[in-house]
Design a protein around this motif. Structure first.
Motif, PDB file in Angstrom:
ATOM      1  N   ASP A 169     -18.783  56.248 -37.625  1.00  0.00           N
ATOM      2  CA  ASP A 169     -17.955  57.940 -36.701  1.00  0.00           C
ATOM      3  C   ASP A 169     -16.337  57.924 -37.518  1.00  0.00           C
ATOM      4  N   ASN A 170     -16.056  58.715 -37.448  1.00  0.00           N
ATOM      5  CA  ASN A 170     -15.040  58.831 -38.027  1.00  0.00           C
ATOM      6  C   ASN A 170     -14.488  58.666 -39.572  1.00  0.00           C
ATOM      7  N   PHE A 173     -11.750  60.889 -41.813  1.00  0.00           N
ATOM      8  CA  PHE A 173     -11.027  60.957 -40.600  1.00  0.00           C
ATOM      9  C   PHE A 173      -9.747  62.019 -40.879  1.00  0.00           C
ATOM     10  N   HIS A 174     -10.454  63.324 -40.267  1.00  0.00           N
ATOM     11  CA  HIS A 174      -9.512  63.915 -40.166  1.00  0.00           C
ATOM     12  C   HIS A 174      -8.470  64.980 -41.578  1.00  0.00           C
ATOM     13  N   THR A 208     -21.740  64.753 -43.349  1.00  0.00           N
ATOM     14  CA  THR A 208     -20.190  65.738 -42.933  1.00  0.00           C
ATOM     15  C   THR A 208     -20.641  66.456 -41.505  1.00  0.00           C
ATOM     16  N   ASP A 211     -16.636  64.943 -37.953  1.00  0.00           N
ATOM     17  CA  ASP A 211     -15.281  64.164 -38.454  1.00  0.00           C
ATOM     18  C   ASP A 211     -16.121  62.888 -38.930  1.00  0.00           C
TER      19      ASP A 211
END
Length: 219
Positions: A169-170, A173-174, A208, A211
């Motif tokens: 996950d992530n 990172f935004h 996508t 996050d």
């Protein structure tokens, strides 16, 4: 070059997507609401709503019986995966917080899956390194401290059975991964993404979802 980013995810489209996915059950919904109420400064650490049915789907897809989660927080993702396991399946949940995971323990008991979840409160690397080195894990979900991702990956990959999955996950990172001067967690995620992309042991795709979610299959 084909472009796949022409569909912008508006609030309306996001709601439409959720409405066409399996809904959260009452225990999952209560756990999310409790997490946001009790830990507002950290609630962003909980997996996105759409990831719960996705993780359950992936656990069922590979027929997982032995799952490892690195980073449990208040137990939302563990609950989703445990629900997808067979009655004799096991999920080892790695975290360092008794406070956060206490809410998970309560939710797991309410959902009737507490007997499937083995919560281990310790540094995750210690927990992973104590596991048998032979391939035995059917599915892994990595959502912990970003600076540790490569080390966790290197402990997990040799222990994964052939043909099974790691979800990470992530990995966007935004949006910080596109910053050439990224520091901290964003820089660590960039390094991890580069590391995973060239790992010859794995087939890896970066999606996508929420996050950013990497799915990697053990060759």
């Amino acid at each position: 070059m084909t472009k796949g980013n022409e569909t912008k995810i508006t609030d309306e489209l996001y709601a439409y997507m959720l409405a066409h996915n399996p809904p959260l059950d009452p225990v999952q919904r209560e756990l999310v609401e409790t997490t946001y109420a009790r830990f507002p400064d950290h609630a962003g650490m909980v997996s996105a709503e759409e990831q719960a049915p996705l993780l359950a789907f992936l656990v069922r897809l590979v027929g997982a019986r032995h799952v490892v989660e690195v980073g449990t927080f208040t137990g939302f993702s563990a609950l989703a995966m445990a629900r997808a396991l067979p009655a004799d399946g096991t999920l080892i949940a790695c975290d360092i917080s008794e406070e956060w995971t206490a809410y998970g323990r309560e939710a797991w008991a309410k959902a009737g899956v507490a007997d499937r979840i083995d919560l281990r409160i310790a540094p995750a690397l210690d927990t992973l390194r104590a596991m048998e080195p032979e391939p035995h894990i059917d599915f892994a979900y990595l959502d912990a401290d970003k600076g540790g991702y490569i080390a966790y990956w290197e402990e997990l990959v040799p222990r994964m059975r052939q043909g099974v999955l790691i979800a990470v996950d992530n990995v966007l990172f935004h949006g910080g991964v596109t910053d050439p001067e990224a520091t901290g967690s964003a820089a660590a995620i960039k390094e991890f993404n580069d590391h995973a992309a060239v790992d010859a042991r794995m087939d890896t795709v970066l999606l996508t979802v929420a996050d950013g979610l990497t799915l990697a299959r053990k060759k």
